[in-house]
Design an enzyme around this catalytic site. Structure first.
Site, PDB file in Angstrom:
ATOM      1  N   GLU A   1      78.021  73.144 -59.518  1.00 60.29           N
ATOM      2  CA  GLU A   1      77.474  74.044 -58.298  1.00 60.29           C
ATOM      3  C   GLU A   1      78.705  74.743 -57.981  1.00 60.29           C
ATOM      4  O   GLU A   1      79.891  74.563 -58.248  1.00 60.29           O
ATOM      5  CB  GLU A   1      77.252  72.911 -57.480  1.00 60.29           C
ATOM      6  CG  GLU A   1      76.054  71.867 -57.548  1.00 60.29           C
ATOM      7  CD  GLU A   1      75.937  70.797 -56.629  1.00 60.29           C
ATOM      8  OE1 GLU A   1      76.796  70.683 -55.671  1.00 60.29           O
ATOM      9  OE2 GLU A   1      75.097  69.841 -56.876  1.00 60.29           O
TER      10      GLU A   1
ATOM     11  N   HIS B   1      72.505  71.769 -52.245  1.00 55.73           N
ATOM     12  CA  HIS B   1      73.085  70.365 -52.022  1.00 55.73           C
ATOM     13  C   HIS B   1      73.244  70.033 -50.678  1.00 55.73           C
ATOM     14  O   HIS B   1      74.263  69.921 -49.887  1.00 55.73           O
ATOM     15  CB  HIS B   1      74.584  70.484 -52.743  1.00 55.73           C
ATOM     16  CG  HIS B   1      75.371  68.882 -52.984  1.00 55.73           C
ATOM     17  ND1 HIS B   1      76.155  68.800 -53.962  1.00 55.73           N
ATOM     18  CD2 HIS B   1      75.133  67.906 -52.046  1.00 55.73           C
ATOM     19  CE1 HIS B   1      76.449  67.288 -53.965  1.00 55.73           C
ATOM     20  NE2 HIS B   1      75.755  66.941 -52.675  1.00 55.73           N
TER      21      HIS B   1
END
Length: 341
Positions: free
Chosen positions: A266, A285
């Site tokens: 990420e 997220h």
């Protein structure tokens, strides 16, 4: 007398207001924000720290070995995969997390992903905004009642999710080798093997922590066991799922779709295959987040430092309990201290 030095290794928030609100009560504490990205930066900023509060900065063995005075490391959130627990324990450093700050948020988000994917809300929204008013673009949609939700892990968050989906008529199975089958049955949940869960579930929601044992546990072999229209949801940690195998399973139609709040690396790269897949829903997220959860997480992370440095107690959410053999602190009695307004 020198002050106790507490370093926030890194954070992604606008400020440190909640942490400051905790420590301003203790004149003997100095709070320092560092925004470290590498182990070298952590060592430079934290070598003489009495405590660390950590988000993503790496705290490997080399860092731990260089900490001269550290008594406690607390981490924002549940996972402690940024910290070498063995090295911390060997040095007598308590490691604490915040395991209970976002149970509703994550289970709510998993449910939102489930409903959005199964009712094809995202696709329908896109079609309407493109001036296409036609329910047929969402076909087929199947009735949710009677489908099986399989939970990978049966801790507090998946238990909360199970409670929320059962009134919708979903049947729930779970895989968790550490949870008593009799207790699961009381909650209306059947414990099964991971392979059996993949075979019988229409929807699979991943709630396993990231460890050496769980990394890549949802793999090609398990995708081959799943139904062709199965939906995979992940709100835990990206690397728990073998991402390459998932991409292939989605491309070939081995499974029906995925709804992911976390991925392997990420943030997502511009050329990631997920971005061009119509059968994938992505969120950044964010499952953990609400204003209330953020305040609770950051406050409790700071309170874990107070437990050790000020109260001389083990932190309420001590992770490496083996450290009790190497340090002498009181048992923790902080119920009123941790009360969230």
């Amino acid at each position: 007398m020198s002050k106790l030095k507490v370093v926030v290794t890194d954070w992604e928030y606008d400020d440190l207001r909640y942490e400051k609100a905790v420590f301003e009560k203790y004149s003997e504490v100095e709070l320092i924000g560092a925004q470290c990205r590498t182990e070298e930066e952590v060592i430079e900023a934290c070598r003489d720290a009495d405590a660390l509060i950590n988000q993503y900065a790496p705290l490997g063995k080399e860092v731990i070995d260089q900490l001269e005075k550290c008594q406690v490391i607390t981490r924002y959130g549940v996972g402690v995969n940024t910290i070498d627990l063995e090295a911390a324990t060997d040095k007598g450093i308590c490691v604490a997390n915040v395991p209970d700050y976002c149970m509703d948020e994550v289970s709510d988000h998993a449910l939102a992903l489930l409903l959005s994917a199964r009712r094809k809300v995202v696709k329908a929204n896109e079609q309407v905004k493109n001036r296409n008013w036609d329910f047929k673009v969402t076909q087929p949609i199947h009735r949710l009642r009677g489908q099986v939700l399989g939970l990978v892990g049966f801790g507090k968050i998946p238990q909360s999710l199970a409670e929320k989906v059962q009134p919708l008529g979903l049947r729930v199975a779970a895989f968790d080798p550490y949870y008593p089958a009799a207790e699961a049955e009381k909650k209306g949940v059947q414990l099964v093997s991971l392979e059996e869960l993949c075979r019988v579930s229409d929807i699979i929601s991943v709630h396993a922590p990231l460890t050496e044992g769980t990394k890549g546990m949802i793999n090609a072999s398990l995708f081959s066991e799943m139904k062709n229209d199965a939906l995979l949801i992940n709100t835990s940690r990206g690397p728990v799922v073998d991402e390459e195998a998932l991409v292939e399973a989605l491309r070939t139609g081995e499974i029906g779709g995925a709804a992911l709040d976390v991925i392997e690396e990420e943030p997502i790269t511009e050329d990631h295959p997920f971005l061009s897949m119509d059968n994938v829903i992505l969120t950044p997220h964010v499952a953990w987040y609400s204003e209330e959860a953020a305040k609770e997480m950051r406050t409790k992370a700071a309170l874990g430092v107070v437990d050790v440095l000020i109260c001389k107690e083990y932190p309420k959410y001590l992770v490496n309990k083996q450290v009790e053999e190497r340090s002498v602190l009181k048992s923790n009695q902080p119920e009123s201290r941790y009360a969230m307004s």
